[in-house]
Design an enzyme around this catalytic site. Structure first.
Site, short mmCIF file in Angstrom:
data_model
loop_
_atom_site.label_atom_id
_atom_site.label_comp_id
_atom_site.label_asym_id
_atom_site.label_seq_id
_atom_site.Cartn_x
_atom_site.Cartn_y
_atom_site.Cartn_z
N GLY A 70 -1.50 -8.54 7.66
CA GLY A 70 -0.44 -8.04 7.06
C GLY A 70 -0.21 -7.89 6.06
O GLY A 70 -0.11 -9.32 5.04
N CYS A 71 -0.59 -6.98 5.27
CA CYS A 71 -0.01 -7.40 3.53
C CYS A 71 0.99 -7.48 3.20
O CYS A 71 1.36 -8.57 2.05
CB CYS A 71 -1.16 -5.84 3.05
SG CYS A 71 -0.06 -4.17 3.22
N ASN A 72 2.15 -6.75 3.69
CA ASN A 72 3.58 -7.59 3.07
C ASN A 72 4.17 -8.63 3.99
O ASN A 72 4.04 -9.61 3.00
CB ASN A 72 4.36 -6.20 3.99
CG ASN A 72 4.09 -4.87 3.45
OD1 ASN A 72 3.79 -5.08 2.16
ND2 ASN A 72 4.26 -3.64 4.45
#
EC number: 1.2.1.38
Length: 342
Positions: A148-150
């Site tokens: 996930g980017c976060n």
């Protein structure tokens, strides 16, 4: 030797970013693009900024001949990838950009995504794609799950600190600001310009964001015991970028030293001098991560600030970095692009 590449789900933001990056990759050639609802269309009709590239037309996935494909990027929506990947040739190398294979524990997946996993055997097989921490596993993998980017942003700031034992594992707070492209390309009322512009708001607050599952999984694995962080993301009116303010208990100089030493030889990780803080504008459109550390007014506490481009290092760029390893290439090949500024 040039590797033949297919991109499934090429009509979304991450698919378009894959095309943009692979277009100048010296060892990759795009031979197939899928976009089921836009099948038959040229990529230039979907994304006019790609007009100058010689690209295949969009197809339905079942129309693609995978016999000549060396590696496929799967940029399909969450929950869709499971069924699609299960139907692909077993000898095909795959990098999946969805959330479908990030969590190793079937029970954890069901907790965070609300239903049982449809392809548990693939879930067991998949390697977590945080490149700098799973290189050997990625090289040998057939299926890699993009982070996930976060989750990637927070992990780049925190993992070395857990490894070095320089912070209190029971007091980690992540306050994160994310660009709107992270929400995807589909039409949503809250993403309309008039709804989003000139404001910012928290979302999935109170421990409800699904990327917490990745934090729990990865931090607990490193620590050898359960680790739970507090995490609140905020949607901001910028197209690209993530900025994570991470608050930890630990000596600020020791925190800075642990990050500097861990990333000293990494191509895409840059730790700034102590006291300097990064900005999303300095990594836009690139595969780079910038990290800064400052002391807090409370003695024995530090703040770590990490920034990356959610579409590049947070998704498509890291996917290509992983694909490079899987194909026996230099992992930075095709990714040493300077950020776009201003």
């Amino acid at each position: 030797m040039v590797q033949n590449i297919a991109i499934l789900g090429a009509s979304g933001y991450t698919g378009a970013e894959l095309v943009r990056l692979i277009a100048t990759h010296p060892s990759m050639r795009i031979v197939a693009l899928s976009g089921d609802r836009k099948a038959g269309m040229a990529m230039a009709e979907v994304f006019p900024f790609l007009r100058h590239l010689d690209l295949p037309r969009l197809q339905k996935i079942e129309e693609i001949d995978f016999s000549s494909v060396d590696l496929a990027f799967c940029a399909l929506p969450h929950a869709t990838s499971q069924a699609v990947i299960a139907g692909l040739p077993r000898d095909l190398k795959i990098v999946d950009l969805s959330a479908d294979f990030r969590l190793r524990d079937p029970a954890a997946y069901e907790t965070w995504y609300g239903k049982p996993h449809a392809a548990p055997e693939l879930q067991k097989e998949a390697v977590y794609g945080l490149t700098e921490f799973y290189r050997d596993e990625i090289r040998a993998a057939r299926l890699v799950a993009g982070t996930g980017c976060n989750a990637a942003t927070g992990q780049y700031a925190i993992r070395p600190l857990i490894e070095a034992g320089v912070i209190d594992l029971d007091d980690i707070l992540i306050d994160l600001k994310a660009g709107v492209s992270g929400a995807g390309r589909s039409l949503k009322e809250n993403l309309l310009h008039a709804e989003l512009s000139e404001g910012t708001h928290a979302y999935s607050a109170g421990g409800r964001h699904r990327h917490l599952g990745e934090f729990d999984q990865e931090f607990s694995k490193i620590a050898g015991r359960p680790v739970q962080v507090r995490f609140t993301p905020h949607l901001t009116p910028m197209n690209r970028g993530i900025l994570a303010n991470v608050y930890v208990k630990g000596d600020p100089q020791a925190v800075h030293r642990a990050l500097t030493e861990r990333y000293l030889t990494e191509t895409f990780l840059e730790v700034l001098p102590f006291g300097a803080l990064p900005s999303t504008r300095d990594i836009r459109g690139s595969n780079y991560v910038h990290i800064g550390v400052i002391g807090d007014r409370v003695p024995g506490c530090a703040m770590v600030v990490a920034v990356l481009d959610n579409l590049c290092k947070g998704s498509s760029g890291q996917a290509i970095q992983n694909a490079n390893l899987m194909l026996g290439l230099d992992e930075a090949e095709g990714l040493r692009l300077a950020p776009v500024f201003p």
